[in-house]
Design an enzyme around this catalytic site. Structure first.
Site, PDB file in Angstrom:
ATOM      1  N   ASP A   1       0.835  -1.217   0.000  1.00 20.18           N
ATOM      2  CA  ASP A   1       0.000   0.000   0.000  1.00 20.18           C
ATOM      3  C   ASP A   1       0.866   1.261   0.000  1.00 20.18           C
ATOM      4  O   ASP A   1       1.974   1.259   0.534  1.00 20.18           O
ATOM      5  CB  ASP A   1      -0.925  -0.026   1.224  1.00 20.18           C
ATOM      6  CG  ASP A   1      -2.074   0.968   1.073  1.00 20.18           C
ATOM      7  OD1 ASP A   1      -2.389   1.357  -0.066  1.00 20.18           O
ATOM      8  OD2 ASP A   1      -2.653   1.347   2.112  1.00 20.18           O
TER       9      ASP A   1
ATOM     10  N   LEU B   1      10.883 -20.722  -4.361  1.00 24.51           N
ATOM     11  CA  LEU B   1       9.991 -19.771  -3.682  1.00 24.51           C
ATOM     12  C   LEU B   1       8.672 -19.752  -4.449  1.00 24.51           C
ATOM     13  O   LEU B   1       8.678 -19.725  -5.683  1.00 24.51           O
ATOM     14  CB  LEU B   1      10.632 -18.366  -3.706  1.00 24.51           C
ATOM     15  CG  LEU B   1       9.754 -17.162  -3.350  1.00 24.51           C
ATOM     16  CD1 LEU B   1       9.389 -17.183  -1.863  1.00 24.51           C
ATOM     17  CD2 LEU B   1      10.482 -15.851  -3.662  1.00 24.51           C
TER      18      LEU B   1
ATOM     19  N   ARG C   1       2.172  -4.714   6.212  1.00 27.19           N
ATOM     20  CA  ARG C   1       1.432  -3.716   5.424  1.00 27.19           C
ATOM     21  C   ARG C   1       2.249  -2.437   5.385  1.00 27.19           C
ATOM     22  O   ARG C   1       2.573  -1.876   6.433  1.00 27.19           O
ATOM     23  CB  ARG C   1       0.049  -3.419   6.005  1.00 27.19           C
ATOM     24  CG  ARG C   1      -0.697  -2.397   5.129  1.00 27.19           C
ATOM     25  CD  ARG C   1      -2.132  -2.158   5.535  1.00 27.19           C
ATOM     26  NE  ARG C   1      -2.777  -1.303   4.541  1.00 27.19           N
ATOM     27  CZ  ARG C   1      -4.038  -1.379   4.158  1.00 27.19           C
ATOM     28  NH1 ARG C   1      -4.824  -2.285   4.697  1.00 27.19           N
ATOM     29  NH2 ARG C   1      -4.530  -0.561   3.252  1.00 27.19           N
TER      30      ARG C   1
ATOM     31  N   ARG D   1      -0.790   9.187 -10.042  1.00 26.04           N
ATOM     32  CA  ARG D   1      -0.817   7.970  -9.219  1.00 26.04           C
ATOM     33  C   ARG D   1      -0.182   6.770  -9.922  1.00 26.04           C
ATOM     34  O   ARG D   1       0.482   5.939  -9.303  1.00 26.04           O
ATOM     35  CB  ARG D   1      -2.258   7.624  -8.829  1.00 26.04           C
ATOM     36  CG  ARG D   1      -2.893   8.583  -7.838  1.00 26.04           C
ATOM     37  CD  ARG D   1      -4.342   8.189  -7.562  1.00 26.04           C
ATOM     38  NE  ARG D   1      -4.423   6.827  -7.041  1.00 26.04           N
ATOM     39  CZ  ARG D   1      -4.267   6.499  -5.764  1.00 26.04           C
ATOM     40  NH1 ARG D   1      -4.047   7.429  -4.864  1.00 26.04           N
ATOM     41  NH2 ARG D   1      -4.362   5.249  -5.389  1.00 26.04           N
TER      42      ARG D   1
ATOM     43  N   ARG E   1      -4.811  -1.764   8.959  1.00 28.70           N
ATOM     44  CA  ARG E   1      -6.019  -2.566   8.760  1.00 28.70           C
ATOM     45  C   ARG E   1      -5.736  -3.696   7.773  1.00 28.70           C
ATOM     46  O   ARG E   1      -4.723  -3.688   7.071  1.00 28.70           O
ATOM     47  CB  ARG E   1      -7.187  -1.682   8.288  1.00 28.70           C
ATOM     48  CG  ARG E   1      -6.908  -0.845   7.062  1.00 28.70           C
ATOM     49  CD  ARG E   1      -8.158  -0.076   6.588  1.00 28.70           C
ATOM     50  NE  ARG E   1      -7.825   0.863   5.539  1.00 28.70           N
ATOM     51  CZ  ARG E   1      -7.746   2.195   5.698  1.00 28.70           C
ATOM     52  NH1 ARG E   1      -8.001   2.743   6.872  1.00 28.70           N
ATOM     53  NH2 ARG E   1      -7.423   2.983   4.686  1.00 28.70           N
TER      54      ARG E   1
ATOM     55  N   GLU F   1     -12.405  -4.907  -3.756  1.00 27.24           N
ATOM     56  CA  GLU F   1     -12.998  -3.568  -3.609  1.00 27.24           C
ATOM     57  C   GLU F   1     -12.289  -2.514  -4.463  1.00 27.24           C
ATOM     58  O   GLU F   1     -12.760  -1.380  -4.584  1.00 27.24           O
ATOM     59  CB  GLU F   1     -12.989  -3.126  -2.135  1.00 27.24           C
ATOM     60  CG  GLU F   1     -13.950  -3.890  -1.253  1.00 27.24           C
ATOM     61  CD  GLU F   1     -13.530  -5.343  -1.047  1.00 27.24           C
ATOM     62  OE1 GLU F   1     -14.355  -6.236  -1.347  1.00 27.24           O
ATOM     63  OE2 GLU F   1     -12.391  -5.607  -0.622  1.00 27.24           O
TER      64      GLU F   1
ATOM     65  N   HIS G   1       2.361   3.260  -9.119  1.00 26.73           N
ATOM     66  CA  HIS G   1       2.132   1.839  -9.410  1.00 26.73           C
ATOM     67  C   HIS G   1       3.302   1.258 -10.227  1.00 26.73           C
ATOM     68  O   HIS G   1       3.714   0.128 -10.004  1.00 26.73           O
ATOM     69  CB  HIS G   1       0.814   1.642 -10.167  1.00 26.73           C
ATOM     70  CG  HIS G   1      -0.394   2.057  -9.372  1.00 26.73           C
ATOM     71  ND1 HIS G   1      -0.577   1.706  -8.053  1.00 26.73           N
ATOM     72  CD2 HIS G   1      -1.483   2.803  -9.707  1.00 26.73           C
ATOM     73  CE1 HIS G   1      -1.724   2.204  -7.618  1.00 26.73           C
ATOM     74  NE2 HIS G   1      -2.293   2.880  -8.593  1.00 26.73           N
TER      75      HIS G   1
ATOM     76  N   ARG H   1     -12.384   2.052  -7.748  1.00 21.00           N
ATOM     77  CA  ARG H   1     -11.511   3.176  -8.133  1.00 21.00           C
ATOM     78  C   ARG H   1     -11.908   3.730  -9.495  1.00 21.00           C
ATOM     79  O   ARG H   1     -12.635   3.074 -10.257  1.00 21.00           O
ATOM     80  CB  ARG H   1     -10.062   2.687  -8.179  1.00 21.00           C
ATOM     81  CG  ARG H   1      -9.570   2.325  -6.793  1.00 21.00           C
ATOM     82  CD  ARG H   1      -8.085   2.137  -6.759  1.00 21.00           C
ATOM     83  NE  ARG H   1      -7.683   1.890  -5.379  1.00 21.00           N
ATOM     84  CZ  ARG H   1      -6.462   1.995  -4.914  1.00 21.00           C
ATOM     85  NH1 ARG H   1      -5.481   2.349  -5.731  1.00 21.00           N
ATOM     86  NH2 ARG H   1      -6.194   1.758  -3.657  1.00 21.00           N
TER      87      ARG H   1
ATOM     88  N   SER I   1      -8.065  -4.730   5.388  1.00 22.83           N
ATOM     89  CA  SER I   1      -8.688  -4.448   4.090  1.00 22.83           C
ATOM     90  C   SER I   1      -9.132  -5.707   3.325  1.00 22.83           C
ATOM     91  O   SER I   1      -8.856  -5.839   2.123  1.00 22.83           O
ATOM     92  CB  SER I   1      -7.752  -3.595   3.214  1.00 22.83           C
ATOM     93  OG  SER I   1      -7.466  -2.368   3.838  1.00 22.83           O
TER      94      SER I   1
HETATM   95  C1  IPE Z   1      -5.425  -2.787  -0.051  1.00 23.96           C
HETATM   96  O1  IPE Z   1      -5.091  -1.455  -0.275  1.00 23.96           O
HETATM   97  C2  IPE Z   1      -5.414  -3.553  -1.330  1.00 23.96           C
HETATM   98  C3  IPE Z   1      -4.133  -3.667  -2.008  1.00 23.96           C
HETATM   99  C4  IPE Z   1      -2.975  -3.224  -1.622  1.00 23.96           C
HETATM  100  C5  IPE Z   1      -4.189  -4.383  -3.229  1.00 23.96           C
HETATM  101  P1  IPE Z   1      -6.207  -0.317  -0.416  1.00 23.96           P
HETATM  102  O2  IPE Z   1      -5.467   0.949  -0.596  1.00 23.96           O
HETATM  103  O3  IPE Z   1      -7.181  -0.689  -1.452  1.00 23.96           O
HETATM  104  O4  IPE Z   1      -6.915  -0.386   1.012  1.00 23.96           O
HETATM  105  P2  IPE Z   1      -7.837   0.665   1.780  1.00 23.96           P
HETATM  106  O5  IPE Z   1      -8.909   1.076   0.816  1.00 23.96           O
HETATM  107  O6  IPE Z   1      -6.977   1.819   2.163  1.00 23.96           O
HETATM  108  O7  IPE Z   1      -8.344  -0.078   2.972  1.00 23.96           O
HETATM  109  C1  IPE Z   2      -1.606   0.149  -3.392  1.00 22.69           C
HETATM  110  O1  IPE Z   2      -1.358   1.515  -3.403  1.00 22.69           O
HETATM  111  C2  IPE Z   2      -1.843  -0.415  -4.763  1.00 22.69           C
HETATM  112  C3  IPE Z   2      -3.217  -0.894  -5.010  1.00 22.69           C
HETATM  113  C4  IPE Z   2      -4.204  -0.896  -4.162  1.00 22.69           C
HETATM  114  C5  IPE Z   2      -3.473  -1.422  -6.334  1.00 22.69           C
HETATM  115  P1  IPE Z   2      -2.569   2.544  -3.430  1.00 22.69           P
HETATM  116  O2  IPE Z   2      -2.941   2.816  -4.835  1.00 22.69           O
HETATM  117  O3  IPE Z   2      -3.668   2.095  -2.542  1.00 22.69           O
HETATM  118  O4  IPE Z   2      -1.859   3.828  -2.802  1.00 22.69           O
HETATM  119  P2  IPE Z   2      -2.481   4.861  -1.777  1.00 22.69           P
HETATM  120  O5  IPE Z   2      -2.992   4.072  -0.594  1.00 22.69           O
HETATM  121  O6  IPE Z   2      -3.582   5.584  -2.482  1.00 22.69           O
HETATM  122  O7  IPE Z   2      -1.328   5.741  -1.415  1.00 22.69           O
HETATM  123 MG    MG Z   3      -4.119   2.384  -0.584  1.00 19.40          MG
END
Ligand code: IPE
Ligand code: IPE
Ligand code: MG
Length: 252
Positions: free
Chosen positions: A25, A136, A189, A38, A195, A72, A42, A76, A197
């Site tokens: 995350d 692995l 995490r 963003r 959390r 979920e 990624h 997005r 999630s």
């Molecule tokens: C959890 O991250 C899912 C992944 C890293 C794939 P999110 O960014 O989607 O989680 P929330 O919405 O903050 O709980």
């Molecule tokens: C995790 O990073 C990647 C995915 C959930 C795909 P985020 O995209 O959730 O990054 P933040 O939480 O918005 O910084």
């Molecule tokens: Mg996130």
């Protein structure tokens, strides 16, 4: 054979976690902090995956499970979702041969039926190519949700045992998406949120939890080592007392 359940028997513990599960995350915030879109986060996140896979292989971790896209995350913006799908395809195209050369087995778990057929075919081919590798096992959780996993396992269990009214863990566990892996020893995490999630709800029953503020694109081998050191300092009691653990150590 399904690995030992932490609630049915006390599992064996080793200094290096056998199985590490990670919520990657903070990609978006990493990018925003740098005034980048963003997606740049990624893209950088994929590079971090490469580094962590290599570091885990070198440290003797047997299973690495990465949450790449949650059930979920479809909520997005469409553009971000399609960009993530494209990145997934590119990563598969670029990395599978390298993984295979390094004896890494790739698994992708989640409700894959929602992905386009081209991506589904690529996933199937990558899994087939690497299925006999033993160094692995890297599992990518894609369109994965912990609740989805439990429900799909219940459905399969009922199909396998028609009329079942008092199910046991032993009957359910073989149908969970990660039935081939021991339960995670360590959960990490990144990105500062504390959390789960909807990640591995069943499998994390006795996993040691580790949260770091580091954003995923910055998570490297040194950051992984900090998490492993924290893990090594935990006393994993699995319901027993500290005194019992001391006694057990003396006896062995
Ligand atoms: C959890 O991250 C899912 C992944 C890293 C794939 P999110 O960014 O989607 O989680 P929330 O919405 O903050 O709980
Ligand atoms: C995790 O990073 C990647 C995915 C959930 C795909 P985020 O995209 O959730 O990054 P933040 O939480 O918005 O910084
Ligand atoms: Mg996130």
């Amino acid at each position: 054979m399904t690995p030992t359940s932490s609630t049915q028997a006390v599992p064996a513990i080793f200094p290096v976690p056998r199985h590490i599960a990670m919520i990657m995350d903070g990609n978006g915030r990493w990018a925003t902090q740098r005034f980048l879109p963003r997606v740049a986060g990624h893209v950088k996140g994929v590079e971090a995956v490469r580094g962590v896979v290599e570091a885990c292989a070198l440290r003797g971790v047997e299973f690495l499970t990465l949450f790449a896209f949650s059930s979920e995350n479809w909520r997005r913006p469409v553009d971000e979702v399609s960009m993530l799908m494209r990145l997934f395809i590119t990563a598969l195209e670029r990395e599978v041969a390298k993984m295979h050369a390094n004896s890494i087995r790739l698994k992708v778990v989640g409700d894959l039926s929602r992905f386009d057929t081209n991506l589904q075919a690529m996933i199937a081919a990558a899994q087939r190519k690497t299925e006999n590798n033993t160094r692995l096992t890297v599992t990518i959780c894609a369109n994965y949700g912990g609740r989805w996993d439990i429900l799909q396992a219940v459905e399969k269990m009922l199909l396998a045992n028609p009329g079942l009214v008092t199910p046991t863990e032993e009957q359910l566990a073989p149908h969970l998406a990660l039935a081939y892996a021991p339960e995670p020893d360590l959960f990490i995490r990144t990105g500062g949120e504390e959390r789960i999630s909807n990640f591995l709800l069943w499998q994390l029953a006795y996993t040691e939890l580790y949260f770091t503020d580091t954003y995923w694109p910055d998570f490297d081998a040194a950051a992984l080592d900090l998490a492993i050191v924290s893990y090594q300092q935990r006393e994993r009691r699995f319901g027993r007392t500290s005194e019992q653990l001391v006694e057990q150590k003396k006896a062995s």
